[in-house]
Design an enzyme around this catalytic site. Structure first.
Site, mmCIF file in Angstrom:
data_model
loop_
_atom_site.group_PDB
_atom_site.id
_atom_site.type_symbol
_atom_site.label_atom_id
_atom_site.label_comp_id
_atom_site.label_asym_id
_atom_site.label_seq_id
_atom_site.Cartn_x
_atom_site.Cartn_y
_atom_site.Cartn_z
ATOM 1 N N SER A 271 41.393 44.702 42.083
ATOM 2 C CA SER A 271 42.181 45.914 41.928
ATOM 3 C C SER A 271 43.665 45.595 41.716
ATOM 4 O O SER A 271 43.987 44.826 40.825
ATOM 5 C CB SER A 271 41.957 46.805 43.155
ATOM 6 O OG SER A 271 42.122 48.145 42.795
ATOM 7 N N HIS A 412 34.093 50.925 42.733
ATOM 8 C CA HIS A 412 35.267 50.061 42.826
ATOM 9 C C HIS A 412 35.162 49.244 44.118
ATOM 10 O O HIS A 412 35.276 49.794 45.218
ATOM 11 C CB HIS A 412 36.491 50.978 42.870
ATOM 12 C CG HIS A 412 37.798 50.272 42.819
ATOM 13 N ND1 HIS A 412 38.278 49.682 41.670
ATOM 14 C CD2 HIS A 412 38.741 50.075 43.776
ATOM 15 C CE1 HIS A 412 39.466 49.167 41.920
ATOM 16 N NE2 HIS A 412 39.771 49.385 43.186
HETATM 17 C C1 GCU Z 1 44.846 52.759 43.021
HETATM 18 C C2 GCU Z 1 45.626 52.442 41.781
HETATM 19 C C3 GCU Z 1 44.998 51.320 40.990
HETATM 20 C C4 GCU Z 1 44.733 50.124 41.873
HETATM 21 C C5 GCU Z 1 43.952 50.546 43.087
HETATM 22 C C6 GCU Z 1 43.774 49.430 44.131
HETATM 23 O O1 GCU Z 1 43.639 53.338 42.663
HETATM 24 O O2 GCU Z 1 45.744 53.622 41.039
HETATM 25 O O3 GCU Z 1 45.840 50.914 39.925
HETATM 26 O O4 GCU Z 1 44.068 49.112 41.157
HETATM 27 O O5 GCU Z 1 44.628 51.595 43.744
HETATM 28 O O6 GCU Z 1 44.538 48.493 44.170
HETATM 29 O O7 GCU Z 1 42.873 49.585 44.959
#
Ligand code: GCU
Length: 432
Positions: A271, A412
């Site tokens: 992420s 995710h």
């Molecule tokens: C949020 C953000 C993302 C990121 C994510 C994370 O969703 O919008 O860009 O990748 O957090 O780091 O869990």
């Protein structure tokens, strides 16, 4: 990239539409809340037409035709563009950096591993910023071990319930210190060790707390000519730059550690830390494999698609992640002189792995695949086979050679399935 190549990408984009629409219905990961998920586009038919900037065409318009021209001219040029417009400029290592080995247990995890805790002090003051590394090296080996290096979100003690890990680090954006082992599902430490790899991790908040004013407490302050001031030049580095810089400092230490094979260090991040891993890997060629897990916008996903999270939204909600100039592109991704396929290309010829998750539409899985695909011409120029496919593979089916890719079923996250692919990828490229 010329128009016909761009159109080719667009066409392949149309073909997989069905599967992705299905994914939209399944969406329900922990990340997008109703309010801003609603403002995001998840409809392939509303992805604007776009032309990607060509990784192999220099700023003066000339094509790059040799590995040497890539190395000597185009690669530095692209790095500079990412510094100037996206992540900001990264300084070199600080003059005053000190490694302190805090603890060594040669008999950790029931004898499976040697656990070490090492603190890297920056700036010469004992109470200044520091990065606390947790290292597990497999026991019973004859040679230094190849390693996975990755920052963690919630503190070193969350990656494993091992009571010997010092409790250090908080919960990023959360206030309470999380429990021991609370993120262990994402860190299959025993499996990594059984496969012969060391694991090196550190809490990203050590480098800079992840909030808009986190710079006040992080490593960026060490380098500012005007500490404390709120004035940042448009290309001053953001938090992602600071976290990436910390990974390079961890590598500085690993080069001195006799348990670690410095020529076989794979960088991994999930992420926002996947964005960080890609930027660190693009800049620092000591990372011999780079793995982006669900990194999305500002990571592996193409910004120009404006699918899921957009440049406008990421700058609004996370103003501290990128350089100030990046904010200019919220209202016009097509004016960005780069797109994220070129970040992936900067890792060439080293192996890179991009992983998506089907329900993680916020991160634009299709845009991640297309970015990996559009990085391929650079791998080809450097004599390395890349993805080897033109369309996204079915779920849970890894593809690629020097560019690896899979789209996993589910949300995710970082799962055992993801790790199984990364371990296999590392085995293959590290010659194990
Ligand atoms: C949020 C953000 C993302 C990121 C994510 C994370 O969703 O919008 O860009 O990748 O957090 O780091 O869990």
């Amino acid at each position: 990239m010329n128009r016909s190549e761009a159109m080719k990408i667009r066409r392949s984009l149309g073909r997989a539409k069905l599967g992705w629409t299905f994914g939209i219905l399944l969406m329900g990961g922990p990340l997008p809340t109703a309010a801003w998920a609603a403002e995001a586009n998840y409809d392939e038919s509303r992805v604007p037409d776009y032309i990607l900037p060509d990784p192999l065409r220099k700023e003066n318009g000339r094509p790059v035709k040799s590995a040497q021209a890539w190395r000597d001219q185009r690669r530095p040029e692209l790095l500079r563009l990412f510094e100037t417009h996206v992540y900001g400029r990264t300084p070199g290592p600080t003059k005053r950096m000190e490694f302190k080995v805090r603890s060594v247990d040669p008999d950790a995890l029931g004898g499976k591993a040697t656990r070490k805790e090492v603190t890297i002090h920056f700036g010469g003051a004992p109470d200044g910023p520091q990065l606390r590394l947790l290292i597990y090296a497999p026991n019973g080996r004859e040679r230094p071990a190849p390693a996975f290096l990755g920052l963690n979100f919630n503190g070193n003690h969350t990656v494993h319930a091992d009571p010997g890990i010092t409790i250090a680090g908080g919960g990023g954006e959360r206030a309470a210190v999380p429990d021991r082992g609370s993120s262990s599902r994402r860190w299959p430490v025993e499996t990594i060790l059984d496969r012969g790899y060391a694991l090196v991790t550190a809490w990203y908040g050590d480098l800079e707390p992840d909030r808009a004013d986190g710079w006040k407490e992080g490593v960026r302050e060490l380098f500012r000519p005007n500490p404390g001031s709120r004035e940042f030049p448009p290309d001053a580095w953001g938090a992602i730059g600071a976290w990436a810089w910390g990974l390079s400092r961890a590598m500085d230490y690993l080069e001195t550690d006799p348990d670690i094979d410095r020529d076989r260090v794979a960088l991994i991040g999930h992420s926002r830390l996947g964005k960080t891993a890609l930027w660190a890997g693009a800049q620092d060629e000591r990372f011999k494999i780079v793995i982006s897990n669900n990194s999305g916008c500002g990571g592996a996903a193409l910004s120009r698609r404006q699918f899921g999270e957009t440049v406008e939204r990421i700058n609004r909600v996370f103003p501290h992640w990128f350089c100030a100039r990046f904010k200019e592109y919220g209202a016009g991704e097509d004016r960005l002189p780069v797109d994220q396929h070129q970040l992936i290309a900067l890792i060439a010829p080293r192996p890179v792995y991009v992983a998506s998750a089907a329900e993680d539409l916020w991160a634009d899985p299709r845009g991640e695949f297309l970015a990996a695909l559009a990085a391929e011409p650079v791998y080809r120029l450097l004599g390395r086979p890349g993805l080897g496919v033109n369309d996204p593979p079915p779920l849970d089916h890894a593809v690629g050679d020097f560019i690896g890719y899979h789209i996993r079923a589910g949300k995710h996250d970082v799962t055992d399935y993801d790790w199984a692919q990364y371990l296999g990828f590392a085995d293959r490229h590290f010659g194990k």
